[in-house]
Design a protein around this motif. Structure first.
Motif, PDB file in Angstrom:
ATOM      1  N   ASP A  52       0.700  -1.153  -0.063  1.00 37.07           N
ATOM      2  CA  ASP A  52      -0.105  -0.018   0.071  1.00 37.07           C
ATOM      3  C   ASP A  52       0.870   1.215  -0.045  1.00 37.07           C
ATOM      4  N   PRO A  53       0.927   1.988  -1.043  1.00 38.31           N
ATOM      5  CA  PRO A  53       1.460   2.993  -1.281  1.00 38.31           C
ATOM      6  C   PRO A  53       1.119   4.356  -0.247  1.00 38.31           C
ATOM      7  N   SER A  54       0.053   4.190   0.144  1.00 42.88           N
ATOM      8  CA  SER A  54      -0.524   5.393   1.094  1.00 42.88           C
ATOM      9  C   SER A  54       0.084   5.085   2.216  1.00 42.88           C
ATOM     10  N   LEU A  55       0.525   4.023   2.664  1.00 48.37           N
ATOM     11  CA  LEU A  55       0.926   3.726   4.063  1.00 48.37           C
ATOM     12  C   LEU A  55       2.520   4.079   4.064  1.00 48.37           C
ATOM     13  N   PRO A  56       2.998   5.246   5.061  1.00 48.68           N
ATOM     14  CA  PRO A  56       3.990   5.464   5.321  1.00 48.68           C
ATOM     15  C   PRO A  56       5.259   4.473   5.699  1.00 48.68           C
ATOM     16  N   TRP A  57       5.153   3.226   5.184  1.00 52.37           N
ATOM     17  CA  TRP A  57       6.021   2.218   5.948  1.00 52.37           C
ATOM     18  C   TRP A  57       7.564   2.705   5.762  1.00 52.37           C
ATOM     19  N   HIS A  58       7.883   3.510   4.801  1.00 53.19           N
ATOM     20  CA  HIS A  58       9.415   3.993   4.783  1.00 53.19           C
ATOM     21  C   HIS A  58       9.796   4.458   6.106  1.00 53.19           C
ATOM     22  N   ARG A  59       8.769   4.821   7.133  1.00 55.70           N
ATOM     23  CA  ARG A  59       9.187   5.462   8.523  1.00 55.70           C
ATOM     24  C   ARG A  59       9.770   4.458   9.692  1.00 55.70           C
ATOM     25  N   VAL A  60       9.441   3.123   9.063  1.00 50.50           N
ATOM     26  CA  VAL A  60       9.820   2.003   9.980  1.00 50.50           C
ATOM     27  C   VAL A  60      11.387   1.546   9.583  1.00 50.50           C
ATOM     28  N   VAL A  61      12.284   1.516  10.434  1.00 51.31           N
ATOM     29  CA  VAL A  61      13.735   0.972  10.234  1.00 51.31           C
ATOM     30  C   VAL A  61      13.989   0.146  11.092  1.00 51.31           C
ATOM     31  N   ASN A  62      15.131  -0.599  11.058  1.00 52.18           N
ATOM     32  CA  ASN A  62      15.595  -1.630  12.163  1.00 52.18           C
ATOM     33  C   ASN A  62      16.250  -0.937  13.438  1.00 52.18           C
ATOM     34  N   ALA A  63      16.477  -1.794  14.378  1.00 54.61           N
ATOM     35  CA  ALA A  63      17.016  -1.205  15.476  1.00 54.61           C
ATOM     36  C   ALA A  63      18.198  -0.241  15.406  1.00 54.61           C
ATOM     37  N   LYS A  64      19.094  -0.349  14.421  1.00 54.42           N
ATOM     38  CA  LYS A  64      20.061   0.188  14.014  1.00 54.42           C
ATOM     39  C   LYS A  64      19.870   1.606  13.479  1.00 54.42           C
ATOM     40  N   GLY A  65      18.833   1.697  13.104  1.00 53.41           N
ATOM     41  CA  GLY A  65      18.510   3.206  12.255  1.00 53.41           C
ATOM     42  C   GLY A  65      18.777   3.049  10.984  1.00 53.41           C
ATOM     43  N   GLU A  66      18.866   1.801  10.232  1.00 52.29           N
ATOM     44  CA  GLU A  66      19.168   1.336   9.051  1.00 52.29           C
ATOM     45  C   GLU A  66      18.132   1.169   8.053  1.00 52.29           C
ATOM     46  N   ILE A  67      18.099   1.408   6.713  1.00 52.14           N
ATOM     47  CA  ILE A  67      17.147   1.114   6.143  1.00 52.14           C
ATOM     48  C   ILE A  67      17.314  -0.630   5.776  1.00 52.14           C
ATOM     49  N   SER A  68      16.191  -1.529   6.114  1.00 51.02           N
ATOM     50  CA  SER A  68      16.338  -2.974   6.038  1.00 51.02           C
ATOM     51  C   SER A  68      16.064  -3.231   4.562  1.00 51.02           C
ATOM     52  N   LEU A  69      17.275  -3.932   4.061  1.00 47.62           N
ATOM     53  CA  LEU A  69      16.927  -4.457   2.648  1.00 47.62           C
ATOM     54  C   LEU A  69      16.250  -5.686   2.608  1.00 47.62           C
ATOM     55  N   ARG A  70      15.390  -5.533   1.556  1.00 47.36           N
ATOM     56  CA  ARG A  70      14.339  -6.555   1.640  1.00 47.36           C
ATOM     57  C   ARG A  70      14.825  -7.395   0.310  1.00 47.36           C
ATOM     58  N   SER A  71      14.059  -8.844   0.490  1.00 49.87           N
ATOM     59  CA  SER A  71      14.627  -9.781  -0.584  1.00 49.87           C
ATOM     60  C   SER A  71      13.778  -9.354  -1.957  1.00 49.87           C
ATOM     61  N   GLY A  72      14.379  -9.762  -2.978  1.00 55.96           N
ATOM     62  CA  GLY A  72      13.623  -9.498  -4.287  1.00 55.96           C
ATOM     63  C   GLY A  72      14.296  -8.329  -5.051  1.00 55.96           C
ATOM     64  N   GLY A  73      15.473  -7.661  -4.268  1.00 52.82           N
ATOM     65  CA  GLY A  73      15.976  -6.635  -5.036  1.00 52.82           C
ATOM     66  C   GLY A  73      15.305  -5.713  -5.577  1.00 52.82           C
ATOM     67  N   SER A  74      14.288  -5.379  -4.965  1.00 54.28           N
ATOM     68  CA  SER A  74      13.507  -4.093  -5.035  1.00 54.28           C
ATOM     69  C   SER A  74      14.055  -2.811  -4.935  1.00 54.28           C
ATOM     70  N   GLU A  75      13.671  -1.926  -5.585  1.00 55.96           N
ATOM     71  CA  GLU A  75      14.156  -0.378  -5.240  1.00 55.96           C
ATOM     72  C   GLU A  75      13.506   0.219  -4.266  1.00 55.96           C
ATOM     73  N   GLY A  76      12.834  -0.557  -3.217  1.00 58.15           N
ATOM     74  CA  GLY A  76      12.227  -0.059  -2.181  1.00 58.15           C
ATOM     75  C   GLY A  76      13.232   0.393  -1.262  1.00 58.15           C
ATOM     76  N   ASP A  77      14.443   0.223  -0.878  1.00 55.01           N
ATOM     77  CA  ASP A  77      15.355   0.593  -0.058  1.00 55.01           C
ATOM     78  C   ASP A  77      15.801   2.121  -0.399  1.00 55.01           C
ATOM     79  N   ARG A  78      15.810   2.218  -1.825  1.00 55.82           N
ATOM     80  CA  ARG A  78      16.317   3.428  -2.012  1.00 55.82           C
ATOM     81  C   ARG A  78      15.366   4.556  -2.166  1.00 55.82           C
ATOM     82  N   VAL A  79      14.080   4.197  -2.369  1.00 61.03           N
ATOM     83  CA  VAL A  79      12.677   5.086  -2.233  1.00 61.03           C
ATOM     84  C   VAL A  79      12.647   5.424  -0.774  1.00 61.03           C
ATOM     85  N   GLN A  80      12.813   4.457  -0.046  1.00 60.44           N
ATOM     86  CA  GLN A  80      12.665   4.800   1.560  1.00 60.44           C
ATOM     87  C   GLN A  80      13.456   5.637   2.111  1.00 60.44           C
ATOM     88  N   ARG A  81      14.801   5.621   1.507  1.00 62.54           N
ATOM     89  CA  ARG A  81      15.771   6.636   2.029  1.00 62.54           C
ATOM     90  C   ARG A  81      15.133   8.182   1.327  1.00 62.54           C
TER      91      ARG A  81
END
Length: 106
Positions: A52-81
């Motif tokens: 769901d693009p309307s959900l601000p999921w990009h505001r959720v990061v791991n305990a280190k404050g980093e962007i969690s890379l997901r499987s699938g090699g999506s560009e999501g990590d880049r978009v999140q930042r």
DNA sequence: CCCATGACTGATT
DNA sequence: TAATCAGCCATGG
């Protein structure tokens, strides 16, 4: 996995949607607020299943404050930042967020 | 039902 | 700060 909305995922999504703009929350934080203490992994699983693009999921990061890379090699990590930076969140040279400063505190 | 996988966390070294 | 270990549990085969 059509029953996602019938599970605790709804609660997780609700918490994610409640994160203020310009702040971030860790998976553990979301899990706790969603009533699932210690189930940070399931939160990640829920977000993985989310699309769901309307959900601000990009505001959720791991305990280190980093962007969690997901499987699938999506560009999501880049978009999140990019989205976080657009909201005023600053990343350090290692691509990490200062949780002490941007961590959401309800 | 059992087994492997995974957008994780926290304590310890 | 980074690396390692063990614990957590939903989902899918």
């Amino acid at each position: 996995m059509k029953d996602a909305i019938a599970s605790n995922y709804s609660l997780i999504y609700a918490v994610v949607a409640a994160i203020p703009k310009g702040e971030v929350a860790t998976y553990g934080q979301v899990a706790l607020l969603a009533g699932l203490p210690g189930r940070a992994r399931q939160v990640g699983y829920a977000l993985h299943a989310l699309a769901d693009p309307s959900l601000p999921w990009h505001r959720v990061v791991n305990a280190k404050g980093e962007i969690s890379l997901r499987s699938g090699g999506s560009e999501g990590d880049r978009v999140q930042r990019l989205r976080l930076e657009a909201e005023g969140v600053v990343f350090d040279r290692c691509g990490r967020i200062d949780l002490e400063r941007y961590r959401w505190r309800p």
